[in-house]
Design a protein around this motif. Structure first.
Motif, PDB file in Angstrom:
ATOM      1  N   ARG A  42       0.841  -1.204   0.000  1.00  0.00           N
ATOM      2  CA  ARG A  42       0.000   0.000   0.000  1.00  0.00           C
ATOM      3  C   ARG A  42       0.868   1.242   0.000  1.00  0.00           C
ATOM      4  NH1 ARG A  42      -5.211  -1.638   2.872  1.00  0.00           N
ATOM      5  NH2 ARG A  42      -5.700   0.511   2.430  1.00  0.00           N
ATOM      6  N   LEU A  43       0.288   2.366  -0.381  1.00  0.00           N
ATOM      7  CA  LEU A  43       1.043   3.616  -0.353  1.00  0.00           C
ATOM      8  C   LEU A  43       1.108   4.223   1.045  1.00  0.00           C
ATOM      9  CD1 LEU A  43       0.064   5.338  -3.703  1.00  0.00           C
ATOM     10  CD2 LEU A  43       2.231   4.280  -3.086  1.00  0.00           C
ATOM     11  N   GLU A  44       0.130   3.923   1.895  1.00  0.00           N
ATOM     12  CA  GLU A  44       0.177   4.459   3.261  1.00  0.00           C
ATOM     13  C   GLU A  44       0.688   3.372   4.200  1.00  0.00           C
ATOM     14  OE1 GLU A  44      -3.768   2.485   2.906  1.00  0.00           O
ATOM     15  OE2 GLU A  44      -2.752   3.955   1.677  1.00  0.00           O
ATOM     16  N   ARG A  45       1.274   3.802   5.306  1.00  0.00           N
ATOM     17  CA  ARG A  45       1.812   2.838   6.273  1.00  0.00           C
ATOM     18  C   ARG A  45       0.699   2.351   7.193  1.00  0.00           C
ATOM     19  NH1 ARG A  45       6.701   3.522  10.662  1.00  0.00           N
ATOM     20  NH2 ARG A  45       6.618   1.367  11.374  1.00  0.00           N
ATOM     21  N   LEU A  46       0.601   1.045   7.321  1.00  0.00           N
ATOM     22  CA  LEU A  46      -0.357   0.446   8.244  1.00  0.00           C
ATOM     23  C   LEU A  46       0.311   0.276   9.607  1.00  0.00           C
ATOM     24  CD1 LEU A  46      -1.840  -2.274   5.887  1.00  0.00           C
ATOM     25  CD2 LEU A  46      -2.799  -0.040   6.449  1.00  0.00           C
TER      26      LEU A  46
ATOM     27  N   TRP B 188       7.215  -0.357   4.442  1.00  0.00           N
ATOM     28  CA  TRP B 188       6.400   0.801   4.061  1.00  0.00           C
ATOM     29  C   TRP B 188       7.241   1.778   3.235  1.00  0.00           C
ATOM     30  CZ3 TRP B 188       8.567   0.014   8.758  1.00  0.00           C
ATOM     31  CH2 TRP B 188       9.407   1.001   9.248  1.00  0.00           C
ATOM     32  N   TRP B 189       6.537   2.673   2.565  1.00  0.00           N
ATOM     33  CA  TRP B 189       7.209   3.727   1.800  1.00  0.00           C
ATOM     34  C   TRP B 189       7.612   4.828   2.770  1.00  0.00           C
ATOM     35  CZ3 TRP B 189       8.875   3.009  -2.923  1.00  0.00           C
ATOM     36  CH2 TRP B 189       8.215   2.107  -3.761  1.00  0.00           C
ATOM     37  N   GLU B 190       8.887   5.014   2.971  1.00  0.00           N
ATOM     38  CA  GLU B 190       9.385   6.155   3.750  1.00  0.00           C
ATOM     39  C   GLU B 190       9.215   7.416   2.912  1.00  0.00           C
ATOM     40  OE1 GLU B 190      11.018   7.923   7.095  1.00  0.00           O
ATOM     41  OE2 GLU B 190      10.585   5.804   6.892  1.00  0.00           O
ATOM     42  N   ARG B 191       9.452   7.272   1.606  1.00  0.00           N
ATOM     43  CA  ARG B 191       9.207   8.340   0.635  1.00  0.00           C
ATOM     44  C   ARG B 191       8.527   7.690  -0.537  1.00  0.00           C
ATOM     45  NH1 ARG B 191      12.211  12.881  -0.282  1.00  0.00           N
ATOM     46  NH2 ARG B 191      11.720  13.237   1.884  1.00  0.00           N
ATOM     47  N   ARG B 192       7.254   8.027  -0.746  1.00  0.00           N
ATOM     48  CA  ARG B 192       6.485   7.405  -1.827  1.00  0.00           C
ATOM     49  C   ARG B 192       6.969   7.867  -3.190  1.00  0.00           C
ATOM     50  NH1 ARG B 192       0.348   8.484  -0.670  1.00  0.00           N
ATOM     51  NH2 ARG B 192       1.187  10.567  -0.721  1.00  0.00           N
TER      52      ARG B 192
ATOM     53  N   GLU C 180       6.617   9.404  -6.790  1.00  0.00           N
ATOM     54  CA  GLU C 180       5.751  10.422  -7.388  1.00  0.00           C
ATOM     55  C   GLU C 180       5.989  10.408  -8.892  1.00  0.00           C
ATOM     56  OE1 GLU C 180       3.623  12.263  -5.607  1.00  0.00           O
ATOM     57  OE2 GLU C 180       4.326  11.495  -3.669  1.00  0.00           O
TER      58      GLU C 180
END
Length: 107
Positions: A69-73, A79-83, A85
């Motif tokens: 996912r793009l947001e952290r659960l 997780w993406w520390e920096r998504r 773009e």
């Protein structure tokens, strides 16, 4: 690279205006993966100094586990520390290496 160093490197890349996507994970240990473009200023001569700091450079085409996912659960171990773009460019490997060496020298 180790998480504590990665946060400093990310700040350095932000300051230089060349940061790109970064994945963080906590298993088996806290590490961050910076996505970068291969360039002619390849970092082969700095691999030993990078290893001293727990940093490794993956070979072209290396497999990377990506977050689902793009947001952290709350219970996520990746997780993406920096998504990523669409409008941003990836930094060059040499730029990430330069940032590592800059912040490592300050520690």
């Amino acid at each position: 690279m180790p998480g504590t160093l990665a946060k400093l490197v990310l700040a350095e890349l932000d300051e230089r205006g060349v940061s790109g996507p970064v994945v963080a994970r906590t298993k088996p240990s806290e590490r961050h993966t910076f996505f970068a473009l291969s360039d002619s200023g390849r970092a082969t001569d700095v691999i030993s100094p990078l290893e001293r700091f727990g940093v490794s450079i993956g070979s072209y085409g290396s497999a990377v586990i990506l977050p689902s996912r793009l947001e952290r659960l709350p219970d996520a171990w990746c997780w993406w520390e920096r998504r990523p773009e669409r409008s941003s460019k990836l930094p060059l490997v040499s730029e990430v290496v330069a940032a590592v060496l800059t912040v490592a020298d300050k520690r």
